[in-house]
Design an enzyme around this catalytic site. Sequence first.
Site, PDB file in Angstrom:
ATOM      1  N   ASP A  52      21.245  11.068  49.703  1.00  0.00           N
ATOM      2  CA  ASP A  52      21.267   9.844  49.027  1.00  0.00           C
ATOM      3  C   ASP A  52      20.293   9.045  48.760  1.00  0.00           C
ATOM      4  O   ASP A  52      19.846   8.346  47.954  1.00  0.00           O
ATOM      5  CB  ASP A  52      22.475   8.916  49.652  1.00  0.00           C
ATOM      6  CG  ASP A  52      23.719   9.523  49.815  1.00  0.00           C
ATOM      7  OD1 ASP A  52      23.853  10.474  48.975  1.00  0.00           O
ATOM      8  OD2 ASP A  52      24.753   8.794  50.549  1.00  0.00           O
ATOM      9  N   SER A 101      55.348   8.744  33.607  1.00  0.00           N
ATOM     10  CA  SER A 101      55.364   8.804  34.925  1.00  0.00           C
ATOM     11  C   SER A 101      55.844   9.974  35.306  1.00  0.00           C
ATOM     12  O   SER A 101      56.386  10.784  34.546  1.00  0.00           O
ATOM     13  CB  SER A 101      55.858   7.536  35.695  1.00  0.00           C
ATOM     14  OG  SER A 101      57.086   7.230  35.178  1.00  0.00           O
ATOM     15  N   LYS A 134      48.697  14.778  44.554  1.00  0.00           N
ATOM     16  CA  LYS A 134      49.093  13.568  44.076  1.00  0.00           C
ATOM     17  C   LYS A 134      48.143  12.566  44.458  1.00  0.00           C
ATOM     18  O   LYS A 134      48.274  12.230  46.061  1.00  0.00           O
ATOM     19  CB  LYS A 134      50.491  13.428  44.256  1.00  0.00           C
ATOM     20  CG  LYS A 134      50.901  12.125  43.524  1.00  0.00           C
ATOM     21  CD  LYS A 134      52.365  11.998  43.717  1.00  0.00           C
ATOM     22  CE  LYS A 134      52.669  10.733  42.393  1.00  0.00           C
ATOM     23  NZ  LYS A 134      52.070   9.312  42.955  1.00  0.00           N
ATOM     24  N   CYS A 430      41.616 -18.939  76.776  1.00  0.00           N
ATOM     25  CA  CYS A 430      41.034 -20.254  77.319  1.00  0.00           C
ATOM     26  C   CYS A 430      41.873 -21.144  77.386  1.00  0.00           C
ATOM     27  O   CYS A 430      41.448 -22.579  77.511  1.00  0.00           O
ATOM     28  CB  CYS A 430      39.763 -20.692  76.171  1.00  0.00           C
ATOM     29  SG  CYS A 430      40.353 -21.150  74.668  1.00  0.00           S
ATOM     30  N   CYS A 451      35.555 -20.946  73.605  1.00  0.00           N
ATOM     31  CA  CYS A 451      36.544 -19.796  73.998  1.00  0.00           C
ATOM     32  C   CYS A 451      35.674 -18.333  74.151  1.00  0.00           C
ATOM     33  O   CYS A 451      34.826 -18.024  73.553  1.00  0.00           O
ATOM     34  CB  CYS A 451      37.619 -19.582  73.077  1.00  0.00           C
ATOM     35  SG  CYS A 451      38.713 -18.223  72.959  1.00  0.00           S
TER      36      CYS A 451
HETATM   37  S1  IVH Z   1      50.080  13.527  35.942  1.00  0.00           S
HETATM   38  C1  IVH Z   1      53.253  13.086  32.850  1.00  0.00           C
HETATM   39  N1  IVH Z   1      48.852  14.501  38.031  1.00  0.00           N
HETATM   40  O1  IVH Z   1      51.071   9.917  39.778  1.00  0.00           O
HETATM   41  C2  IVH Z   1      52.046  13.330  33.857  1.00  0.00           C
HETATM   42  N2  IVH Z   1      49.559  12.425  37.848  1.00  0.00           N
HETATM   43  O2  IVH Z   1      54.079   9.153  38.229  1.00  0.00           O
HETATM   44  C3  IVH Z   1      51.613  12.178  34.362  1.00  0.00           C
HETATM   45  N3  IVH Z   1      48.972  10.992  40.038  1.00  0.00           N
HETATM   46  O3  IVH Z   1      50.365   6.957  38.361  1.00  0.00           O
HETATM   47  C4  IVH Z   1      50.506  12.202  35.539  1.00  0.00           C
HETATM   48  N4  IVH Z   1      47.843  12.598  40.796  1.00  0.00           N
HETATM   49  O4  IVH Z   1      48.579   8.265  38.579  1.00  0.00           O
HETATM   50  C5  IVH Z   1      49.273  13.555  37.445  1.00  0.00           C
HETATM   51  N5  IVH Z   1      47.547  15.182  39.893  1.00  0.00           N
HETATM   52  C6  IVH Z   1      48.200  14.362  39.415  1.00  0.00           C
HETATM   53  C7  IVH Z   1      48.166  13.054  39.928  1.00  0.00           C
HETATM   54  C8  IVH Z   1      49.094  12.025  39.174  1.00  0.00           C
HETATM   55  C9  IVH Z   1      48.404  11.220  41.123  1.00  0.00           C
HETATM   56  C10 IVH Z   1      49.741   9.732  39.636  1.00  0.00           C
HETATM   57  C11 IVH Z   1      49.359   8.946  38.628  1.00  0.00           C
HETATM   58  C12 IVH Z   1      50.648   8.376  38.232  1.00  0.00           C
HETATM   59  C13 IVH Z   1      51.680   8.855  38.843  1.00  0.00           C
HETATM   60  C14 IVH Z   1      52.628   9.468  37.816  1.00  0.00           C
END
Ligand code: IVH
Length: 691
Positions: A52, A101, A134, A430, A451
């Site tokens: 670094d 989502s 995830k 205290c 204290c």
């Molecule tokens: S794919 C339709 N891949 O999960 C595909 N999402 O509910 C949508 N997330 O808030 C996303 N890791 O930020 C995907 N490897 C990953 C992920 C991921 C985390 C989060 C994403 C979103 C939530 C989806």
Amino acid sequence: MTTTTALEAELHVKRAHELPYESARERVEVLVPELIRHNRLYHAEDRAEIDDRTYDLLYRELEILEQRFSDLIRPDSPTLRVGDRPIDELTPFPHRVPMLSLSNSLTEGEFLEFDARVRKLLGSPSPTYHVEPKLDGLACELIYVHGQLEGAGTRGDGETGEDVTHNIRTIRAIPSRLSTTTPPERISVRGEVLFPLEGFHRMNAERLSSGQKAFENPRNAAAGTLRQLDPRIAAARPLTFFAYGIGECDGFDLPQMHDEQLALLASWGLPVNPLNAAAADGEQALTAIRSLGARRNELPYEIDGAVVKVNDIQIQAKLGFVTRSPRWATAFKFPPMRVTTRLENVGFQVGRTGAVTPVAWLAPVRVGGVTVSRATLHNADELERLDLRIGDLVAVERSGDVIPKVILVVPEDGRELRPKVTYPERCPECSTPLTRDADAVATRCPNTVTCPAQIRAAIRHFGSRIAMDIDGLGEKLVDQLVDAGLIRRVSDLYALDLTAVANLERMGPRSAENLLAALETSKSRPLDRALVALGIPQVGETTAKDLARHFGTLDQILSAASTPSALSAVPGIGPIVADAIQKFFSSDANLTEIDCLRARGVQFAPIAPARATSGAVSGKTFVLTGTLPTMSRDQAKALIEAAGGKVSGSVSKKTDYVVAGAEAGSKLDKAQELGVTILDEAGLQTILTSG
Ligand code: IVH
């Protein structure tokens, strides 16, 4: 390419101040691609070639050269990524392709149902899957136009997020330019911005030690950082990023497999998670999920599950969506790291600022690979909500390696017969009656002067690594020194008697001499460290640096502290922090302590104020005349000089601004005669802050 050593880099930094234009140009041509390459090796490929410090030196060298010859600043220069001024507000960031989502699978059984559903819909053998961690941060979209990072936004409601380009540009892991000669016309890259755990804990420790609230978890810290208006805050925090998908793409033929698309992004310098894995069918995907679960606690960032995606993009399209989630992917959520154990007792800890925090003492229990015997109970309200009784069976949760917390009490027959835990009315250390803050969250011992718990904590903080860094002054020794009555305030450290210290248990003459030598060394710590050491509420390492750089000396800070506008003129210091600083320096006890520290040799060693090199004030000549409403002439002069301007005594054609207050005399007339711009105090403040 040969690797630079720190020593070479140091020499280059020294030379950078004198290098003639032509050599500087050649050096910039080497440095920019080199820094981009090291960023990429470090963040995207996890195989750094330099440490670094060497990186920081190379970066510094580039900064110096660019400051000396501004036409050498290349559009892809890594120095351009750190914005230097706050934006006014966060603006909406519409997503051309919505950010969806994911449906959840909470158990292995539910995941197998997902797999069965996919196979049934396709009416063919199992598709191959891609299994990814995830990531538990904040979803963001990055827009690259002709390979150049143009904008970035948060996910928001999926249709529209917030524009956080100014902060995203400070993230070193995110290339400002894709490393390809044939980039798409436009591409949106999706992924997760993460706050790595180590930096998260470091920042929280710093926030707590400066009296600020800690972030609840790394995800909140990432979100809170990205939403800041001032990009310097994000620049000072170690955010990172992993790409996990593509939203839209114009003018480029993308590969037809999801993993190939990610490999393409990686080849362009975007970080892609190294734990992503291919799986031939549902069973293999399950194995990959389990393997991620097993590694969860070793990772330097938090994950809260695994995402399983059908790998073939055409098959994805065939499967389509239900409302807002794709049928081709699911999020397997890891079970929270929660266990039950017995509550053995509740302790009340008194912190440096007097806050009294309840702590649960638990029968030791393993949670996510570590043994836990203490958990935080936060505050009086939380204690009330839980209605805790000694002997209760409680559920304890750990997220990542954050301090465990008691989530709930398991109902049991006869628990109401157990003794209820109540908040003490007096300080456990205290016996001073406790008070509740105006915001009614924290309960405090108001006895800041005698204290012992607060004294011990203040002294520990004073000697800590981020403050005066006093070698050997550990927690135990502080307790001994306070208990033996040798110190009652931090300044007493500098009057310690060698024999008295040597006579303490486990000490002896040698350790005592070492301690006194360490104390002597600490006297010359630079101003910013000494400010941290004072324990001013709201002032951590960053703010202390801002103050020290802006004002240069303790005396300038002391005189500015009586003028809120002078404090707020410091970039990065808002009204709450300014108010806390002002309060601290208006306390007689604090001022006496500072005098005493100085009398005993603490230097508050001045550091050179940063000279701004751009902006409205830099290089401009000012003349001050008359009495300004809130600032003294010296204060105004210090502010102008800190922003890179000069203050002169007489008005001439070379004068850029005359700052005029009440009863301004002939200098004002002269300025009007020569047509020089005249400012009042407010006008001066405006150009100081905007410049
Ligand atoms: S794919 C339709 N891949 O999960 C595909 N999402 O509910 C949508 N997330 O808030 C996303 N890791 O930020 C995907 N490897 C990953 C992920 C991921 C985390 C989060 C994403 C979103 C939530 C989806």
